[in-house]
Design a protein around this motif. Structure first.
Motif, mmCIF file in Angstrom:
data_model
loop_
_atom_site.group_PDB
_atom_site.id
_atom_site.type_symbol
_atom_site.label_atom_id
_atom_site.label_comp_id
_atom_site.label_asym_id
_atom_site.label_seq_id
_atom_site.Cartn_x
_atom_site.Cartn_y
_atom_site.Cartn_z
ATOM 1 N N THR A 3 0.849 -1.188 0.000
ATOM 2 C CA THR A 3 0.000 0.000 0.000
ATOM 3 C C THR A 3 0.886 1.240 0.000
ATOM 4 O OG1 THR A 3 -1.648 1.246 1.249
ATOM 5 C CG2 THR A 3 -0.193 -0.129 2.512
ATOM 6 N N LYS A 4 0.371 2.335 -0.521
ATOM 7 C CA LYS A 4 1.178 3.553 -0.527
ATOM 8 C C LYS A 4 1.038 4.331 0.777
ATOM 9 C CE LYS A 4 -1.998 6.738 -2.800
ATOM 10 N NZ LYS A 4 -2.166 7.652 -3.912
ATOM 11 N N TYR A 5 0.102 3.938 1.641
ATOM 12 C CA TYR A 5 -0.118 4.669 2.886
ATOM 13 C C TYR A 5 0.560 4.025 4.087
ATOM 14 C CZ TYR A 5 -3.558 7.037 0.078
ATOM 15 O OH TYR A 5 -4.156 7.750 -0.913
ATOM 16 N N TYR A 6 0.588 2.705 4.146
ATOM 17 C CA TYR A 6 1.182 2.010 5.278
ATOM 18 C C TYR A 6 2.541 1.474 4.876
ATOM 19 C CZ TYR A 6 1.944 -1.304 9.024
ATOM 20 O OH TYR A 6 2.497 -1.981 10.067
ATOM 21 N N LYS A 7 3.577 1.924 5.566
ATOM 22 C CA LYS A 7 4.931 1.473 5.277
ATOM 23 C C LYS A 7 5.644 1.133 6.575
ATOM 24 C CE LYS A 7 5.619 4.252 1.137
ATOM 25 N NZ LYS A 7 4.625 3.572 0.431
ATOM 26 N N THR A 8 6.464 0.121 6.530
ATOM 27 C CA THR A 8 7.292 -0.192 7.691
ATOM 28 C C THR A 8 8.502 0.736 7.677
ATOM 29 O OG1 THR A 8 8.562 -1.845 6.495
ATOM 30 C CG2 THR A 8 6.587 -2.619 7.658
ATOM 31 N N TRP A 9 9.190 0.779 8.795
ATOM 32 C CA TRP A 9 10.379 1.626 8.900
ATOM 33 C C TRP A 9 11.409 1.237 7.848
ATOM 34 C CZ3 TRP A 9 12.339 5.978 9.872
ATOM 35 C CH2 TRP A 9 13.688 6.149 10.120
ATOM 36 N N GLU A 10 11.584 -0.048 7.643
ATOM 37 C CA GLU A 10 12.570 -0.520 6.664
ATOM 38 C C GLU A 10 12.197 -0.069 5.248
ATOM 39 O OE1 GLU A 10 11.083 -2.540 8.957
ATOM 40 O OE2 GLU A 10 12.802 -2.703 10.318
ATOM 41 N N ALA A 11 10.918 -0.125 4.926
ATOM 42 C CA ALA A 11 10.464 0.321 3.602
ATOM 43 C C ALA A 11 10.634 1.824 3.445
ATOM 44 C CB ALA A 11 9.007 -0.075 3.377
ATOM 45 N N TYR A 12 10.372 2.567 4.522
ATOM 46 C CA TYR A 12 10.516 4.021 4.471
ATOM 47 C C TYR A 12 11.971 4.412 4.208
ATOM 48 C CZ TYR A 12 9.883 8.904 5.760
ATOM 49 O OH TYR A 12 9.847 10.268 5.739
ATOM 50 N N ILE A 13 12.890 3.774 4.914
ATOM 51 C CA ILE A 13 14.329 4.063 4.723
ATOM 52 C C ILE A 13 14.759 3.678 3.309
ATOM 53 C CG2 ILE A 13 16.634 3.289 5.443
ATOM 54 C CD1 ILE A 13 15.489 5.373 7.246
ATOM 55 N N ALA A 14 14.254 2.551 2.806
ATOM 56 C CA ALA A 14 14.628 2.113 1.459
ATOM 57 C C ALA A 14 14.154 3.102 0.392
ATOM 58 C CB ALA A 14 14.044 0.730 1.186
ATOM 59 N N GLU A 15 12.995 3.726 0.601
ATOM 60 C CA GLU A 15 12.462 4.672 -0.375
ATOM 61 C C GLU A 15 13.061 6.067 -0.260
ATOM 62 O OE1 GLU A 15 8.248 4.815 -0.308
ATOM 63 O OE2 GLU A 15 8.034 2.677 -0.701
ATOM 64 N N HIS A 16 13.702 6.362 0.853
ATOM 65 C CA HIS A 16 14.256 7.700 1.077
ATOM 66 C C HIS A 16 15.744 7.617 1.431
ATOM 67 C CE1 HIS A 16 10.265 9.493 1.000
ATOM 68 N NE2 HIS A 16 9.857 8.457 1.709
ATOM 69 N N PRO A 17 16.594 7.346 0.444
ATOM 70 C CA PRO A 17 18.031 7.232 0.728
ATOM 71 C C PRO A 17 18.679 8.571 1.092
ATOM 72 C CG PRO A 17 17.638 7.084 -1.617
ATOM 73 C CD PRO A 17 16.287 7.104 -0.949
ATOM 74 N N GLU A 18 17.966 9.670 0.893
ATOM 75 C CA GLU A 18 18.534 10.984 1.194
ATOM 76 C C GLU A 18 18.552 11.290 2.692
ATOM 77 O OE1 GLU A 18 14.134 11.628 0.675
ATOM 78 O OE2 GLU A 18 15.637 10.510 -0.424
#
Length: 47
Positions: A3-18
């Motif tokens: 889903t685009k609304y619920y993300k785990t911490w690991e997924a959030y870090i993977a999508e935001h390398p900055e």
């Protein structure tokens, strides 16, 4: 869960390398608490 609304911490870090490595210890508890609140909310809706 895909889903685009619920993300785990690991997924959030993977999508935001900055994100700066120094901020990760500060951000992790807050994002993980949001994760737990969202899970609790969804479980409440299902009951």
């Amino acid at each position: 869960m895909d889903t685009k609304y619920y993300k785990t911490w690991e997924a959030y870090i993977a999508e935001h390398p900055e994100i700066d490595e120094k901020l990760i210890p500060v951000m992790a508890p807050k994002i993980q608490s949001y994760e737990e609140m969202m899970f609790g909310f969804v479980m409440m809706l299902l009951m």
